[in-house]
Design a protein around this motif. Sequence first.
Motif, PDB file in Angstrom:
ATOM      1  N   GLY A 101       0.836  -1.200   0.000  1.00  0.00           N
ATOM      2  CA  GLY A 101       0.000   0.000   0.000  1.00  0.00           C
ATOM      3  C   GLY A 101       0.872   1.250   0.000  1.00  0.00           C
ATOM      4  O   GLY A 101       2.064   1.216   0.340  1.00  0.00           O
ATOM      5  N   ALA A 102       0.232   2.362  -0.404  1.00  0.00           N
ATOM      6  CA  ALA A 102       0.965   3.628  -0.453  1.00  0.00           C
ATOM      7  C   ALA A 102       1.424   4.054   0.937  1.00  0.00           C
ATOM      8  O   ALA A 102       2.440   4.731   1.089  1.00  0.00           O
ATOM      9  N   LYS A 103       0.685   3.638   1.960  1.00  0.00           N
ATOM     10  CA  LYS A 103       1.096   3.977   3.328  1.00  0.00           C
ATOM     11  C   LYS A 103       2.497   3.458   3.609  1.00  0.00           C
ATOM     12  O   LYS A 103       3.346   4.177   4.121  1.00  0.00           O
ATOM     13  N   GLN A 104       2.715   2.188   3.271  1.00  0.00           N
ATOM     14  CA  GLN A 104       4.043   1.651   3.564  1.00  0.00           C
ATOM     15  C   GLN A 104       5.098   2.290   2.665  1.00  0.00           C
ATOM     16  O   GLN A 104       6.230   2.496   3.089  1.00  0.00           O
ATOM     17  N   PRO A 126      -2.817  18.482   5.514  1.00  0.00           N
ATOM     18  CA  PRO A 126      -2.205  17.172   5.247  1.00  0.00           C
ATOM     19  C   PRO A 126      -3.139  16.008   5.577  1.00  0.00           C
ATOM     20  O   PRO A 126      -3.874  16.050   6.555  1.00  0.00           O
ATOM     21  N   TRP A 127      -3.051  14.987   4.757  1.00  0.00           N
ATOM     22  CA  TRP A 127      -3.833  13.762   4.992  1.00  0.00           C
ATOM     23  C   TRP A 127      -3.488  13.211   6.377  1.00  0.00           C
ATOM     24  O   TRP A 127      -2.354  13.327   6.855  1.00  0.00           O
ATOM     25  N   VAL A 128      -4.492  12.586   6.984  1.00  0.00           N
ATOM     26  CA  VAL A 128      -4.479  12.266   8.408  1.00  0.00           C
ATOM     27  C   VAL A 128      -3.288  11.402   8.876  1.00  0.00           C
ATOM     28  O   VAL A 128      -2.835  11.541  10.008  1.00  0.00           O
ATOM     29  N   LEU A 176       3.624  16.434  -0.958  1.00  0.00           N
ATOM     30  CA  LEU A 176       2.398  17.013  -1.512  1.00  0.00           C
ATOM     31  C   LEU A 176       1.526  15.896  -2.070  1.00  0.00           C
ATOM     32  O   LEU A 176       2.003  15.046  -2.813  1.00  0.00           O
ATOM     33  N   ASN A 177       0.258  15.931  -1.699  1.00  0.00           N
ATOM     34  CA  ASN A 177      -0.713  14.993  -2.250  1.00  0.00           C
ATOM     35  C   ASN A 177      -1.507  15.747  -3.318  1.00  0.00           C
ATOM     36  O   ASN A 177      -2.119  16.762  -3.035  1.00  0.00           O
ATOM     37  N   ASN A 178      -1.445  15.279  -4.561  1.00  0.00           N
ATOM     38  CA  ASN A 178      -2.144  15.957  -5.652  1.00  0.00           C
ATOM     39  C   ASN A 178      -2.833  14.933  -6.537  1.00  0.00           C
ATOM     40  O   ASN A 178      -2.168  14.055  -7.083  1.00  0.00           O
ATOM     41  N   VAL A 180      -5.659  16.685  -3.874  1.00  0.00           N
ATOM     42  CA  VAL A 180      -5.501  16.718  -2.417  1.00  0.00           C
ATOM     43  C   VAL A 180      -6.652  16.012  -1.696  1.00  0.00           C
ATOM     44  O   VAL A 180      -7.807  16.377  -1.868  1.00  0.00           O
ATOM     45  N   ASN A 181      -6.309  15.021  -0.904  1.00  0.00           N
ATOM     46  CA  ASN A 181      -7.213  14.526   0.124  1.00  0.00           C
ATOM     47  C   ASN A 181      -6.804  15.281   1.382  1.00  0.00           C
ATOM     48  O   ASN A 181      -5.659  15.133   1.800  1.00  0.00           O
ATOM     49  N   PRO A 182      -7.592  16.126   1.954  1.00  0.00           N
ATOM     50  CA  PRO A 182      -9.051  16.166   1.983  1.00  0.00           C
ATOM     51  C   PRO A 182      -9.738  17.230   1.129  1.00  0.00           C
ATOM     52  O   PRO A 182     -10.945  17.193   0.992  1.00  0.00           O
ATOM     53  N   LEU A 208       5.817  13.379  -4.111  1.00  0.00           N
ATOM     54  CA  LEU A 208       4.476  13.544  -4.658  1.00  0.00           C
ATOM     55  C   LEU A 208       3.661  12.279  -4.385  1.00  0.00           C
ATOM     56  O   LEU A 208       3.998  11.203  -4.871  1.00  0.00           O
ATOM     57  N   ASP A 209       2.608  12.432  -3.594  1.00  0.00           N
ATOM     58  CA  ASP A 209       1.662  11.343  -3.353  1.00  0.00           C
ATOM     59  C   ASP A 209       0.563  11.509  -4.399  1.00  0.00           C
ATOM     60  O   ASP A 209      -0.290  12.377  -4.295  1.00  0.00           O
ATOM     61  N   ARG A 210       0.621  10.666  -5.446  1.00  0.00           N
ATOM     62  CA  ARG A 210      -0.293  10.832  -6.584  1.00  0.00           C
ATOM     63  C   ARG A 210      -1.371   9.756  -6.585  1.00  0.00           C
ATOM     64  O   ARG A 210      -1.862   9.345  -7.649  1.00  0.00           O
ATOM     65  N   LEU A 211      -1.768   9.346  -5.399  1.00  0.00           N
ATOM     66  CA  LEU A 211      -2.639   8.183  -5.270  1.00  0.00           C
ATOM     67  C   LEU A 211      -3.994   8.333  -5.977  1.00  0.00           C
ATOM     68  O   LEU A 211      -4.603   7.346  -6.350  1.00  0.00           O
ATOM     69  N   TYR A 212      -4.462   9.575  -6.152  1.00  0.00           N
ATOM     70  CA  TYR A 212      -5.774   9.798  -6.798  1.00  0.00           C
ATOM     71  C   TYR A 212      -5.599  10.378  -8.208  1.00  0.00           C
ATOM     72  O   TYR A 212      -6.502  11.045  -8.708  1.00  0.00           O
ATOM     73  N   TRP A 213      -4.469  10.150  -8.851  1.00  0.00           N
ATOM     74  CA  TRP A 213      -4.161  10.947 -10.041  1.00  0.00           C
ATOM     75  C   TRP A 213      -5.063  10.682 -11.233  1.00  0.00           C
ATOM     76  O   TRP A 213      -5.214  11.550 -12.098  1.00  0.00           O
ATOM     77  N   MET A 241      -2.726   1.070  -5.900  1.00  0.00           N
ATOM     78  CA  MET A 241      -3.999   0.518  -6.375  1.00  0.00           C
ATOM     79  C   MET A 241      -5.223   1.091  -5.676  1.00  0.00           C
ATOM     80  O   MET A 241      -6.346   0.911  -6.135  1.00  0.00           O
ATOM     81  N   SER A 242      -5.024   1.731  -4.523  1.00  0.00           N
ATOM     82  CA  SER A 242      -6.141   1.907  -3.587  1.00  0.00           C
ATOM     83  C   SER A 242      -7.256   2.830  -4.038  1.00  0.00           C
ATOM     84  O   SER A 242      -8.391   2.664  -3.607  1.00  0.00           O
ATOM     85  N   LYS A 243      -6.967   3.828  -4.856  1.00  0.00           N
ATOM     86  CA  LYS A 243      -8.015   4.823  -5.138  1.00  0.00           C
ATOM     87  C   LYS A 243      -8.457   4.822  -6.598  1.00  0.00           C
ATOM     88  O   LYS A 243      -9.619   5.082  -6.873  1.00  0.00           O
ATOM     89  N   ASN A 244      -7.557   4.584  -7.516  1.00  0.00           N
ATOM     90  CA  ASN A 244      -7.913   4.697  -8.936  1.00  0.00           C
ATOM     91  C   ASN A 244      -8.659   3.472  -9.461  1.00  0.00           C
ATOM     92  O   ASN A 244      -9.084   3.459 -10.615  1.00  0.00           O
ATOM     93  N   LEU A 251      -6.198  -4.741  -1.471  1.00  0.00           N
ATOM     94  CA  LEU A 251      -5.109  -5.509  -2.096  1.00  0.00           C
ATOM     95  C   LEU A 251      -3.776  -5.134  -1.458  1.00  0.00           C
ATOM     96  O   LEU A 251      -2.830  -5.897  -1.481  1.00  0.00           O
ATOM     97  N   ARG A 252      -3.728  -3.921  -0.917  1.00  0.00           N
ATOM     98  CA  ARG A 252      -2.531  -3.392  -0.243  1.00  0.00           C
ATOM     99  C   ARG A 252      -1.307  -3.399  -1.175  1.00  0.00           C
ATOM    100  O   ARG A 252      -0.252  -3.958  -0.844  1.00  0.00           O
ATOM    101  N   ILE A 253      -1.473  -2.791  -2.325  1.00  0.00           N
ATOM    102  CA  ILE A 253      -0.331  -2.649  -3.235  1.00  0.00           C
ATOM    103  C   ILE A 253      -0.108  -1.172  -3.546  1.00  0.00           C
ATOM    104  O   ILE A 253      -1.014  -0.482  -4.017  1.00  0.00           O
TER     105      ILE A 253
HETATM  106  N1  PLP Z   1      -2.157   8.912   0.683  1.00  0.00           N
HETATM  107  C1  PLP Z   1      -3.399   9.433   0.700  1.00  0.00           C
HETATM  108  C2  PLP Z   1      -3.571  10.874   0.365  1.00  0.00           C
HETATM  109  C3  PLP Z   1      -4.505   8.656   1.046  1.00  0.00           C
HETATM  110  O1  PLP Z   1      -5.737   9.195   1.033  1.00  0.00           O
HETATM  111  C4  PLP Z   1      -4.288   7.303   1.402  1.00  0.00           C
HETATM  112  C5  PLP Z   1      -5.403   6.445   1.818  1.00  0.00           C
HETATM  113  O2  PLP Z   1      -6.471   6.881   2.200  1.00  0.00           O
HETATM  114  C6  PLP Z   1      -2.974   6.804   1.376  1.00  0.00           C
HETATM  115  C7  PLP Z   1      -1.936   7.627   1.009  1.00  0.00           C
HETATM  116  C8  PLP Z   1      -2.680   5.390   1.736  1.00  0.00           C
HETATM  117  O3  PLP Z   1      -3.016   4.528   0.703  1.00  0.00           O
HETATM  118  P1  PLP Z   1      -2.966   2.940   0.796  1.00  0.00           P
HETATM  119  O4  PLP Z   1      -4.340   2.508   1.189  1.00  0.00           O
HETATM  120  O5  PLP Z   1      -2.582   2.475  -0.570  1.00  0.00           O
HETATM  121  O6  PLP Z   1      -1.962   2.563   1.818  1.00  0.00           O
END
Ligand code: PLP
Length: 396
Positions: A101-104, A126-128, A176-178, A180-182, A208-213, A241-244, A251-253
Amino acid sequence: MQQDERISAKLKKFRPSLTLELKNEAQARRQRGETVFDFGLGETRGSHLDPVILEAGIEAFRHERTGYAEPAGLLELREQVLKWIPNTTHYSTDNVVISNGAKQSLFNIFLATCNPGDCVLFDSAPWVSYTPMANMAYTTPIQVLPFSRPNAYLKIGPEDLERNLTMRPHAKIFLLNNPVNPTGQLYDQGELDALLEVCSRHSVYFLLDRLYWKLVYDGAEYPEPYPNRLAPDWLIQVDGMSKNFSRAGGLRIGWTLAPRDVAKAMINLQSHYTSGPPTPLQYAALAAITKPYRGRLRRELQSRRDLLHECAKDIPHVKIWPTAGAFYSFWDVRGVFGKKVNNSDEVSYALAREGVIAASGSSFMQEGYLRFSFATTEDQIRGGMELAKKTILALK
Ligand code: PLP
């Protein structure tokens, strides 16, 4: 050992992740048979896992692709990441690391690059989980505020970053998350390039955290960071994988595209504590990013965004921000304060008591706001907005 030393001082300071707290609240209400309108979600509801992803996972198990993969991740998946993310011609698979996952991925980057006492800078909402991650890596989290751009929906400008970096010789990363969540905002090409330029001039990583790109609306193009002559040593990108993709968070990738020395350090670290994510799930991710991305989820989410904004538009005392990307609607609720509630936590609790779950801005260092996820069903949106309106009216 004293009783109060059983848990480390660092961990005792942590609150559980807000999205999990909201999930539990919603769950408890459901178990009591009460109606819940759940806008606290950090994942898509109301759509299904792509059968291509499902089949690839099943196939991987069927063919016993269940042994260890390389700690960096499956070679095929790393190759495909280089095709999935644009502008990667000067990268090789040595620049890619697959994580749980992007967290790790983010946490690995902090651990791989920072020393205790270094500063990690975030944008203004910033995201939580960014702050707990920074704390776990013994770094100091810093929120950069948008003084130079007070009316830009909390987007910061290069002057804000410049001022903060000049004051902080131990700054190591700007994250930077782009989109942006939230806040649901999107830094455009010019805004992004300007921030990247400041980082590379200060020799600070631009992370760059592009998780929602893939989730940008109204025909917008995702602004790609172009690692030009100045930046390649300082640009790190995280995605996954988590958002798009629908229902793929579990799946935690996640993956990272980083300069080779950073990637090497991350792989070394990962080899000692997870050995990489589960192999069959890496095959599922490979199928997902090999298939052309047709944008169905984006279209669905854009129409739910429009529905939510339509249903919520005449809620009094609340300013609803336009959403350019991700799947969140961000509301300024300061106009509700004064009689029965005085901060956004209290508004969030008042809504939760009636069955409407939304995250308080205080979890994103922005007191005065609420975040509503519209990655839910149309019925939830219609019912939830009606109840939110009734509840907010009663608070004033
Ligand atoms: N970065 C942002 C901005 C998120 O919103 C999240 C999940 O909510 C993550 C990272 C973590 O993603 P993942 O579930 O792939 O670990």
